[in-house]
Write a protein that holds these residues in place. Structure first.
Motif, PDB file in Angstrom:
ATOM      1  N   MET A 259       0.824  -1.199   0.000  1.00  0.00           N
ATOM      2  CA  MET A 259       0.000   0.000   0.000  1.00  0.00           C
ATOM      3  C   MET A 259       0.856   1.246   0.000  1.00  0.00           C
ATOM      4  O   MET A 259       1.987   1.238   0.466  1.00  0.00           O
ATOM      5  CB  MET A 259      -0.923  -0.002   1.225  1.00  0.00           C
ATOM      6  N   THR A 261       0.788   5.162   1.454  1.00  0.00           N
ATOM      7  CA  THR A 261       0.141   6.099   2.356  1.00  0.00           C
ATOM      8  C   THR A 261       1.045   7.297   2.541  1.00  0.00           C
ATOM      9  O   THR A 261       2.255   7.150   2.704  1.00  0.00           O
ATOM     10  CB  THR A 261      -0.184   5.451   3.720  1.00  0.00           C
ATOM     11  N   TYR A 268      -6.265   1.258   9.861  1.00  0.00           N
ATOM     12  CA  TYR A 268      -6.957  -0.028   9.891  1.00  0.00           C
ATOM     13  C   TYR A 268      -7.359  -0.414   8.462  1.00  0.00           C
ATOM     14  O   TYR A 268      -7.496   0.451   7.588  1.00  0.00           O
ATOM     15  CB  TYR A 268      -8.185   0.045  10.794  1.00  0.00           C
ATOM     16  N   ALA A 269      -7.531  -1.717   8.247  1.00  0.00           N
ATOM     17  CA  ALA A 269      -7.823  -2.154   6.885  1.00  0.00           C
ATOM     18  C   ALA A 269      -8.500  -3.513   6.875  1.00  0.00           C
ATOM     19  O   ALA A 269      -8.382  -4.309   7.816  1.00  0.00           O
ATOM     20  CB  ALA A 269      -6.537  -2.199   6.055  1.00  0.00           C
ATOM     21  N   TYR A 288      -6.778  -6.792  10.412  1.00  0.00           N
ATOM     22  CA  TYR A 288      -6.398  -5.400  10.667  1.00  0.00           C
ATOM     23  C   TYR A 288      -7.605  -4.488  10.856  1.00  0.00           C
ATOM     24  O   TYR A 288      -7.473  -3.277  10.825  1.00  0.00           O
ATOM     25  CB  TYR A 288      -5.515  -4.905   9.520  1.00  0.00           C
ATOM     26  N   TYR A 295       2.194   2.659   9.375  1.00  0.00           N
ATOM     27  CA  TYR A 295       2.418   3.456   8.171  1.00  0.00           C
ATOM     28  C   TYR A 295       3.860   3.325   7.670  1.00  0.00           C
ATOM     29  O   TYR A 295       4.156   3.641   6.506  1.00  0.00           O
ATOM     30  CB  TYR A 295       2.080   4.925   8.437  1.00  0.00           C
ATOM     31  N   PRO A 298       3.537  -0.454   5.234  1.00  0.00           N
ATOM     32  CA  PRO A 298       2.141  -0.733   4.886  1.00  0.00           C
ATOM     33  C   PRO A 298       2.000  -1.898   3.896  1.00  0.00           C
ATOM     34  O   PRO A 298       1.977  -1.714   2.682  1.00  0.00           O
ATOM     35  CB  PRO A 298       1.669   0.588   4.276  1.00  0.00           C
ATOM     36  N   LEU A 331      -9.083  -3.423  -1.288  1.00  0.00           N
ATOM     37  CA  LEU A 331      -8.600  -2.936   0.008  1.00  0.00           C
ATOM     38  C   LEU A 331      -9.527  -1.848   0.518  1.00  0.00           C
ATOM     39  O   LEU A 331      -9.918  -0.949  -0.229  1.00  0.00           O
ATOM     40  CB  LEU A 331      -7.186  -2.363  -0.140  1.00  0.00           C
ATOM     41  N   ALA A 333      -9.357   0.852   3.638  1.00  0.00           N
ATOM     42  CA  ALA A 333      -8.405   1.362   4.638  1.00  0.00           C
ATOM     43  C   ALA A 333      -8.945   2.655   5.245  1.00  0.00           C
ATOM     44  O   ALA A 333      -9.408   3.540   4.520  1.00  0.00           O
ATOM     45  CB  ALA A 333      -7.042   1.608   3.990  1.00  0.00           C
ATOM     46  N   THR A 346     -12.318   5.009   0.831  1.00  0.00           N
ATOM     47  CA  THR A 346     -11.448   4.047   1.505  1.00  0.00           C
ATOM     48  C   THR A 346     -11.098   2.830   0.652  1.00  0.00           C
ATOM     49  O   THR A 346     -10.197   2.078   1.003  1.00  0.00           O
ATOM     50  CB  THR A 346     -12.118   3.547   2.793  1.00  0.00           C
TER      51      THR A 346
END
Length: 579
Positions: A259, A261, A268-269, A288, A295, A298, A331, A333, A346
């Motif tokens: 991921m 970020t 959270y994911a 998660y 972070y 990720p 995903l 998140a 998200t």
């Protein structure tokens, strides 16, 4: 991790689709909710001008783009590949050029979005990027994706500028800085007969663009890949690696979902994984939902087994079919432990196709006791690899089109090739290239983009290379066609055989070679290294595993009894070839 029932073995295709529809309806009530990440592609309405404004193109240019292609398309300049135009148009490479895009943005509509990411998937090469007269950053690597947080800079009317510096003068400036520190790295210039430019090894750019023995010097500049405005809550799914192995009863997919970020907060994911041709269940990774993801790292990693009898193996061209299975990842998140806000952006998705095969590089003691074998075994079968060296399909990276790629790879298949080497003086090829190789059964020997030179080892250069290797390894490694990575093209041989007069400071050059390739390139490739994959080669050619005893700088890296070698011939008359 939990699974949701999709269907039973033996379902018809219609039945599976019906069950999938019912499942998706069910998941809407049980899966974490959220809206999709939104992406605006800034692919049109670009203008181009040189530094003093004497040469301009109006705001109707599209991406991908390069200055030679754009100005030729409007007939402002002739084709750089005609006659002596590679020399006559060199003035374009000595100037600075600015790409400008003026775009509107509905600030009110997106006021609840947390992250606005401006992502450049390919800038060639040295540039300053500004949004609304604010500097976003500087680029120095055409193989790297650059992303900038523009959350506080977006307005209703926006001006995006990418000022691209002359690669010729940028390379010269870097070379002079190394000279001043007594750390110069050869070669300085190509042979005079190439009519090329100097110091291309200072830049993380297609090395052939300053001239090579097979092509002209056309020092390209431009936006050779897309520019996108990404809008999301906290993270988006960027790459997925699927490492495939096999035991007596099952194939296993070791899956790593990487991921991106921009924030500095844990989040959270939930990940939902669909493989409708392989699994009778949809996989939901909900670990998660309550346990935050750092972070700083990720990534979501999990394993999924598939019974052997459910899978058709992938084979190289000439040895069987190239069955590919679609995989889809969604995903979700978010930041708040209680779940995402209503309508928060998200959800991001990634789809890819994988082939199930084992691939080994076999280096065992040769029967005559002289050195080691060097051959590939695919699905338990030792295969003679037939192929060629692949240079870029066009000297201008923005013109490396799907049509060109398809023609070349289909020609390779028709010529009964089953492996080609993506040469280290070009580019990491497009997703389309590797998708085509997957579907045609063409294995790829993937060089990293270093060729026939020594290179700097300044902290800035190594940091850029690290990011380059990480990004491209994560993007490419899931492909069935990727057979092996190699750290460079011919640089070990160039060093020990004194191609560029390195003997006068050989200890320094050896130390820098190891720092760049062992300490940086091979180290970063570990992110996709698994027991089921061959270990990367440090150089090509090399002595393979026999290089270990020499700490990867062998006295003769083209030893016929170890590793791979370059067996290309000189250009011979047809009568000689017949003999």
């Amino acid at each position: 991790m939990r699974s949701w029932l999709l269907g039973e073995a033996g379902d018809t295709d219609y039945g599976k689709l019906l069950r999938l529809g019912l499942l998706l309806h069910l998941l809407m009530g049980t899966r974490v909710k959220g809206d999709a990440v939104e992406i605006i592609v800034l692919g049109t309405n670009w203008s181009i001008s040189n530094q003093n404004g004497s040469f301009t193109l109006p705001a109707n240019q599209t991406l991908p783009s390069g200055i030679y292609s754009a100005f030729h398309r409007t007939l402002a300049v002739p084709n750089v590949l005609d006659a002596y135009n590679d020399v006559d148009l060199r003035w374009m490479a000595y100037d600075n050029w600015t790409y400008t895009n003026k775009f509107k943005f509905d600030v009110d509509h997106y006021k609840r979005v947390r992250c606005f990411n401006l992502t450049f998937h390919g800038v060639d090469t040295v540039a300053e990027i500004r949004l609304n007269r604010q500097l976003l950053g500087r680029t120095d690597n055409m193989f790297v994706r650059y992303s900038y947080d523009v959350s506080k800079l977006l307005e209703r009317d926006n001006v995006l500028e990418v000022e691209i510096k002359s690669p010729v003068w940028a390379a010269l400036a870097k070379a002079r800085a190394l000279d001043a520190a007594n750390r110069s790295v050869p070669p300085a210039c190509p042979p005079e007969r190439y009519h090329g430019e100097c110091h291309v090894n200072m830049l993380r750019k297609m090395q052939a663009s300053f001239a090579w023995d097979w092509g002209p010097a056309v020092p390209s500049m431009g936006l050779w890949k897309s520019v996108q405005l990404e809008m999301y809550e906290v993270a988006l799914l960027r790459d997925v690696d699927v490492d495939i192995s096999r035991n007596e009863t099952h194939w296993n997919m070791h899956i790593s979902c990487f991921m991106d970020t921009k924030g500095k907060e844990n989040f959270y994911a939930q990940l939902v994984f669909y493989a409708v041709e392989l699994l009778n269940q949809t996989v939901v990774i909900d670990t998660y939902i309550s346990k935050p993801i750092s972070y700083l790292a990720p990534v979501i990693v999990f394993d999924q087994a598939v019974p052997i009898e459910e899978v058709v193996a992938w084979w190289p061209n000439g040895y069987g079919d190239q069955k590919l299975y679609p995989l889809h990842f969604t995903l979700n998140a978010w930041l708040d432990p209680s779940g995402p806000e209503v309508r928060a952006k998200t959800m991001s998705q990634k789809s890819l196709r994988v082939g199930f095969r084992t691939l080994e590089l076999i280096e065992r003691s040769a029967p005559d006791g002289r050195g080691n074998t060097f051959l590939f075994r695919v699905n338990g079968l030792e295969i003679f690899m037939k192929g060629s060296n692949y240079i870029p399909s066009h000297i201008l990276p923005e013109q490396q089109s799907p049509e060109r790629i398809a023609y070349l790879l289909e020609s390779a298949k028709e010529a009964h090739m089953n492996m080609i080497r993506v040469w280290g003086g070009g580019v990491y090829e497009s997703d389309y290239f590797y998708d085509m190789a997957d579907s045609l059964g063409i294995l790829i020997w993937q060089d990293m983009m270093f060729a026939c030179a020594m290179y700097p080892t300044t902290p800035e250069f190594l940091a850029s290379v690290s990011e380059e290797v990480r990004q491209n390894a994560k993007r490419l490694s899931h492909h069935a066609s990727i057979a092996i990575f190699a750290g460079n093209n011919e640089n070990e041989a160039a060093l020990v055989q004194n191609w560029y007069h390195t003997y006068h400071d050989i200890d320094r050059f050896k130390a820098e070679y190891r720092e760049l390739y062992l300490g940086t390139v091979i180290h970063e490739l570990k992110i996709v290294s698994h027991n089921s994959r061959p270990e990367p080669l440090v150089s090509s050619p090399s002595n393979g595993k026999a290089s270990e005893r020499d700490n990867y700088i062998s006295e003769n890296p083209q030893d016929n009894h170890n590793g791979d070698g370059c067996l290309g011939s000189k250009y011979l008359p047809t009568t000689t070839l017949r003999e």
